[in-house]
Motif scaffolding. Structure first.
Motif, PDB file in Angstrom:
ATOM      1  N   LEU A 270       4.405  10.125 -16.025  1.00  0.00           N
ATOM      2  CA  LEU A 270       4.334  11.881 -15.302  1.00  0.00           C
ATOM      3  C   LEU A 270       3.314  12.022 -15.667  1.00  0.00           C
ATOM      4  O   LEU A 270       3.171  11.914 -17.294  1.00  0.00           O
ATOM      5  CB  LEU A 270       5.520  12.191 -14.829  1.00  0.00           C
ATOM      6  N   LYS A 271       3.254  12.919 -15.416  1.00  0.00           N
ATOM      7  CA  LYS A 271       1.683  14.385 -16.028  1.00  0.00           C
ATOM      8  C   LYS A 271       2.510  15.686 -15.647  1.00  0.00           C
ATOM      9  O   LYS A 271       3.218  15.571 -15.009  1.00  0.00           O
ATOM     10  CB  LYS A 271       0.514  14.329 -15.473  1.00  0.00           C
ATOM     11  N   VAL A 272       2.384  16.314 -16.525  1.00  0.00           N
ATOM     12  CA  VAL A 272       3.237  17.680 -17.558  1.00  0.00           C
ATOM     13  C   VAL A 272       2.629  18.289 -17.890  1.00  0.00           C
ATOM     14  O   VAL A 272       1.793  18.157 -19.035  1.00  0.00           O
ATOM     15  CB  VAL A 272       4.294  16.880 -18.046  1.00  0.00           C
ATOM     16  N   SER A 273       2.714  19.334 -17.128  1.00  0.00           N
ATOM     17  CA  SER A 273       1.586  21.007 -17.376  1.00  0.00           C
ATOM     18  C   SER A 273       2.685  21.777 -17.913  1.00  0.00           C
ATOM     19  O   SER A 273       4.248  21.888 -17.463  1.00  0.00           O
ATOM     20  CB  SER A 273       1.039  21.086 -16.776  1.00  0.00           C
TER      21      SER A 273
ATOM     22  N   SER B 178       7.622  15.313 -22.679  1.00  0.00           N
ATOM     23  CA  SER B 178       6.878  13.701 -23.425  1.00  0.00           C
ATOM     24  C   SER B 178       7.701  12.313 -23.498  1.00  0.00           C
ATOM     25  O   SER B 178       7.373  12.046 -23.131  1.00  0.00           O
ATOM     26  CB  SER B 178       7.689  14.056 -25.050  1.00  0.00           C
ATOM     27  N   ALA B 179       8.983  13.114 -22.359  1.00  0.00           N
ATOM     28  CA  ALA B 179       9.665  11.701 -22.070  1.00  0.00           C
ATOM     29  C   ALA B 179       9.140  11.290 -20.961  1.00  0.00           C
ATOM     30  O   ALA B 179       9.122  10.587 -20.260  1.00  0.00           O
ATOM     31  CB  ALA B 179      11.300  12.116 -21.671  1.00  0.00           C
ATOM     32  N   LEU B 180       8.402  12.334 -19.948  1.00  0.00           N
ATOM     33  CA  LEU B 180       8.577  12.150 -18.645  1.00  0.00           C
ATOM     34  C   LEU B 180       7.218  11.266 -18.690  1.00  0.00           C
ATOM     35  O   LEU B 180       6.444  10.714 -18.191  1.00  0.00           O
ATOM     36  CB  LEU B 180       7.876  13.155 -17.874  1.00  0.00           C
ATOM     37  N   VAL B 181       5.793  11.906 -19.516  1.00  0.00           N
ATOM     38  CA  VAL B 181       4.982  11.157 -19.874  1.00  0.00           C
ATOM     39  C   VAL B 181       4.836  10.288 -20.025  1.00  0.00           C
ATOM     40  O   VAL B 181       3.720   9.296 -19.449  1.00  0.00           O
ATOM     41  CB  VAL B 181       3.958  11.767 -21.174  1.00  0.00           C
ATOM     42  N   LYS B 182       5.811  10.039 -21.031  1.00  0.00           N
ATOM     43  CA  LYS B 182       6.053   8.698 -21.326  1.00  0.00           C
ATOM     44  C   LYS B 182       6.592   7.722 -20.159  1.00  0.00           C
ATOM     45  O   LYS B 182       5.842   6.432 -20.284  1.00  0.00           O
ATOM     46  CB  LYS B 182       6.929   8.195 -22.669  1.00  0.00           C
TER      47      LYS B 182
ATOM     48  N   LEU C  51      19.143   9.886 -23.005  1.00  0.00           N
ATOM     49  CA  LEU C  51      17.210  10.638 -22.771  1.00  0.00           C
ATOM     50  C   LEU C  51      16.723   9.302 -21.312  1.00  0.00           C
ATOM     51  O   LEU C  51      16.435  10.065 -20.281  1.00  0.00           O
ATOM     52  CB  LEU C  51      15.990  10.596 -23.923  1.00  0.00           C
ATOM     53  N   GLU C  52      17.246   8.491 -21.828  1.00  0.00           N
ATOM     54  CA  GLU C  52      16.374   7.385 -20.854  1.00  0.00           C
ATOM     55  C   GLU C  52      17.502   7.540 -19.209  1.00  0.00           C
ATOM     56  O   GLU C  52      16.510   7.592 -18.164  1.00  0.00           O
ATOM     57  CB  GLU C  52      17.273   5.918 -21.203  1.00  0.00           C
ATOM     58  N   ASN C  53      18.905   7.655 -19.286  1.00  0.00           N
ATOM     59  CA  ASN C  53      19.375   8.035 -17.895  1.00  0.00           C
ATOM     60  C   ASN C  53      19.190   9.055 -17.338  1.00  0.00           C
ATOM     61  O   ASN C  53      18.691   9.703 -16.486  1.00  0.00           O
ATOM     62  CB  ASN C  53      20.837   7.521 -18.776  1.00  0.00           C
ATOM     63  N   ASN C  54      18.574   9.574 -18.627  1.00  0.00           N
ATOM     64  CA  ASN C  54      18.341  11.491 -17.536  1.00  0.00           C
ATOM     65  C   ASN C  54      17.251  11.999 -16.976  1.00  0.00           C
ATOM     66  O   ASN C  54      17.337  12.436 -16.570  1.00  0.00           O
ATOM     67  CB  ASN C  54      18.780  12.338 -19.645  1.00  0.00           C
ATOM     68  N   ILE C  55      16.356  10.527 -17.588  1.00  0.00           N
ATOM     69  CA  ILE C  55      14.723  10.951 -16.974  1.00  0.00           C
ATOM     70  C   ILE C  55      14.691  10.391 -15.816  1.00  0.00           C
ATOM     71  O   ILE C  55      14.446  11.115 -14.855  1.00  0.00           O
ATOM     72  CB  ILE C  55      13.931  10.438 -18.498  1.00  0.00           C
ATOM     73  N   LYS C  56      16.049   8.767 -15.705  1.00  0.00           N
ATOM     74  CA  LYS C  56      15.571   8.612 -14.622  1.00  0.00           C
ATOM     75  C   LYS C  56      16.288   9.698 -13.460  1.00  0.00           C
ATOM     76  O   LYS C  56      16.178   9.501 -12.459  1.00  0.00           O
ATOM     77  CB  LYS C  56      17.011   7.508 -14.608  1.00  0.00           C
ATOM     78  N   GLN C  57      17.326  10.379 -13.419  1.00  0.00           N
ATOM     79  CA  GLN C  57      18.197  11.395 -12.726  1.00  0.00           C
ATOM     80  C   GLN C  57      17.457  12.253 -11.650  1.00  0.00           C
ATOM     81  O   GLN C  57      16.856  12.588 -10.840  1.00  0.00           O
ATOM     82  CB  GLN C  57      19.501  11.872 -13.406  1.00  0.00           C
ATOM     83  N   ASN C  58      16.246  12.531 -13.017  1.00  0.00           N
ATOM     84  CA  ASN C  58      14.961  13.724 -12.519  1.00  0.00           C
ATOM     85  C   ASN C  58      14.120  12.916 -12.206  1.00  0.00           C
ATOM     86  O   ASN C  58      13.616  14.308 -11.597  1.00  0.00           O
ATOM     87  CB  ASN C  58      14.965  14.454 -14.343  1.00  0.00           C
ATOM     88  N   ILE C  59      13.824  12.157 -12.509  1.00  0.00           N
ATOM     89  CA  ILE C  59      12.250  11.665 -11.466  1.00  0.00           C
ATOM     90  C   ILE C  59      13.206  11.137 -10.135  1.00  0.00           C
ATOM     91  O   ILE C  59      13.108  11.478  -8.876  1.00  0.00           O
ATOM     92  CB  ILE C  59      12.550  10.282 -12.489  1.00  0.00           C
ATOM     93  N   ASP C  60      14.490  10.405  -9.975  1.00  0.00           N
ATOM     94  CA  ASP C  60      14.787  10.581  -8.819  1.00  0.00           C
ATOM     95  C   ASP C  60      15.160  12.110  -7.973  1.00  0.00           C
ATOM     96  O   ASP C  60      14.633  11.692  -6.568  1.00  0.00           O
ATOM     97  CB  ASP C  60      16.506   9.406  -8.994  1.00  0.00           C
ATOM     98  N   PHE C  61      15.659  12.839  -8.494  1.00  0.00           N
ATOM     99  CA  PHE C  61      16.125  13.933  -7.497  1.00  0.00           C
ATOM    100  C   PHE C  61      13.669  14.058  -7.921  1.00  0.00           C
ATOM    101  O   PHE C  61      14.058  15.167  -5.850  1.00  0.00           O
ATOM    102  CB  PHE C  61      16.415  15.070  -8.756  1.00  0.00           C
ATOM    103  N   PHE C  62      13.247  14.623  -8.616  1.00  0.00           N
ATOM    104  CA  PHE C  62      11.254  15.714  -8.186  1.00  0.00           C
ATOM    105  C   PHE C  62      11.559  14.560  -6.534  1.00  0.00           C
ATOM    106  O   PHE C  62      10.807  14.830  -6.019  1.00  0.00           O
ATOM    107  CB  PHE C  62      11.431  14.601  -9.333  1.00  0.00           C
TER     108      PHE C  62
END
Length: 389
Positions: A36-39, A29-33, A365-376
């Protein structure tokens, strides 16, 4: 960027789900916001194909095969076909699974494959002192060989997994599971005095048997205490119920206080905050966790938490500052920690406030999503030598 998660556990009303399902819903849900596209692709709970869009996440639940001896092959074939079809229509950049999830996945060009270490077969076999199942062990090793990178949700799971499985000099990041602090937030005027709440699968490794054994010690100090148990049942290989075992072997020894122990069964994701909110103390005496979601969820709501001192427990809680750590194999120790929290109201209130602040710092969630997107992005843009991030 298009991320595809492989899991059968994405939350569905009327059906139980585990921590991975909660994680995928939260991060998806956070990535969509973030644009990003999520399946999500997985095998359905019922005998039919279903497609849903929830919070912008496209969820593909595939009809489960029940062909004895070949269901693993047929289910994997369906998942591979669905990934290929999605990728053809809307190119996927990252496919993510838990430890065993890539074993029978056919890798497609231009997709990077990531394993998030939620706690696999080798990890829990070690923690539970049991032998490696050859079939599951084979799958996990095969899955690891296909991964292009890894994410560990705690330092503990990273360290103990690598004793058995190689990361093969591939990129690995340490990123805690996120907690939605807007969803898990303090709810005013719902707390009930002396109410103790446990949430999680009701099974041996979650420490529920020792918590029940601890309850009589708590009742001696707080006669009005009640133990509320939320979570799905666990079943032995022969199909027998773990909860039924507790009712037949553990509860009869407790005498009349069993009337104050309540099994509520599986609880919907949307109702979890309400269950936590009614607790004066939340207790999760797990024998082992990779990170555990329930403890920081309850902490985010400002609840004082008793968590396991084993595994990643000290990564999640600073003893007597953001919560209390217990020996999950020792009922008396569990009871002493619960009693301390019930008896020391002023200190407990401070611990609850500290706990919520800590969750904001480490699990927001905000910090975590940034870490995930950076790694992706790192995985998508270039091939890297072994790097610990």
């Amino acid at each position: 960027m298009h991320i595809c998660f492989l899991t059968n556990e994405f939350p569905k009303d009327g059906f139980p789900h585990g921590g991975i399902g909660t994680f995928v819903k939260t991060i998806g849900s956070a990535l969509v916001k973030k644009g990003l596209k999520v399946s999500v692709v997985g095998i359905n709970y019922v005998a039919q194909d279903e497609t849903h869009i929830i919070d912008g996440i496209k969820i593909y639940r595939l009809k489960k095969s029940v062909v004895k001896g070949f269901s693993w092959y047929l289910n994997s074939k369906k998942i591979n076909s669905k990934i290929k079809a999605i990728h053809k229509k809307d190119p996927i950049h990252i496919v993510e699974s838990s430890e065993l999830g890539l074993a029978f996945i056919n890798k497609l060009k231009d997709i990077k494959y990531i394993i998030r270490l939620h706690g696999g077969h080798h990890f829990f076999a070690e923690s539970e002192n049991r032998k490696i199942n050859k079939w599951k062990g084979f799958q996990e090793k095969k899955s690891f060989s296909k991964a292009d990178g890894f994410i560990a949700v705690s330092q503990y799971v990273k360290k103990h997994t690598e004793q058995y499985l190689s990361y093969q000099n591939k990129p690995i990041a340490y990123i805690s599971n996120p907690i939605d602090t807007d969803f898990f937030k303090p709810i005013i005027n719902t707390q009930l005095a002396d109410k103790i709440v446990f949430a999680g699968t009701v099974c041996e490794k979650k420490g529920i048997r020792q918590l029940i054994q601890a309850f009589p010690y708590v009742k001696k100090e707080f006669p009005d205490a009640a133990l509320e148990i939320y979570g799905r049942d666990w079943f032995y290989p022969d199909g027998s119920s773990y909860i039924q075992m507790l009712k037949e072997k553990e509860l009869p020894q407790l005498g009349e206080i069993i009337k104050d122990i309540h099994f509520h069964g599986a609880i919907s994701y949307s109702n979890i905050p309400l269950a936590y909110s009614e607790a004066e103390v939340c207790v999760f005496p797990s024998h082992m966790e990779t990170q555990g979601l329930v403890a920081p969820e309850a902490m985010a709501m400002g609840k004082p938490v008793v968590f396991t001192k084993l595994g990643p427990g000290p990564e999640a809680i600073e003893d007597f500052k953001t919560g209390l750590l217990c020996d999950p194999y020792n009922p008396k120790d569990i009871a002493e920690k619960i009693v301390w929290l019930l008896a020391n109201k002023a200190e407990t209130e401070i611990i609850g406030k500290n706990a919520r602040e800590f969750v904001f710092e480490k699990y927001s969630l905000e910090n975590n999503i940034k870490q995930n997107i950076d790694f992706f992005n790192l995985m998508i843009k270039r091939e890297l030598p072994f790097t610990e991030i």
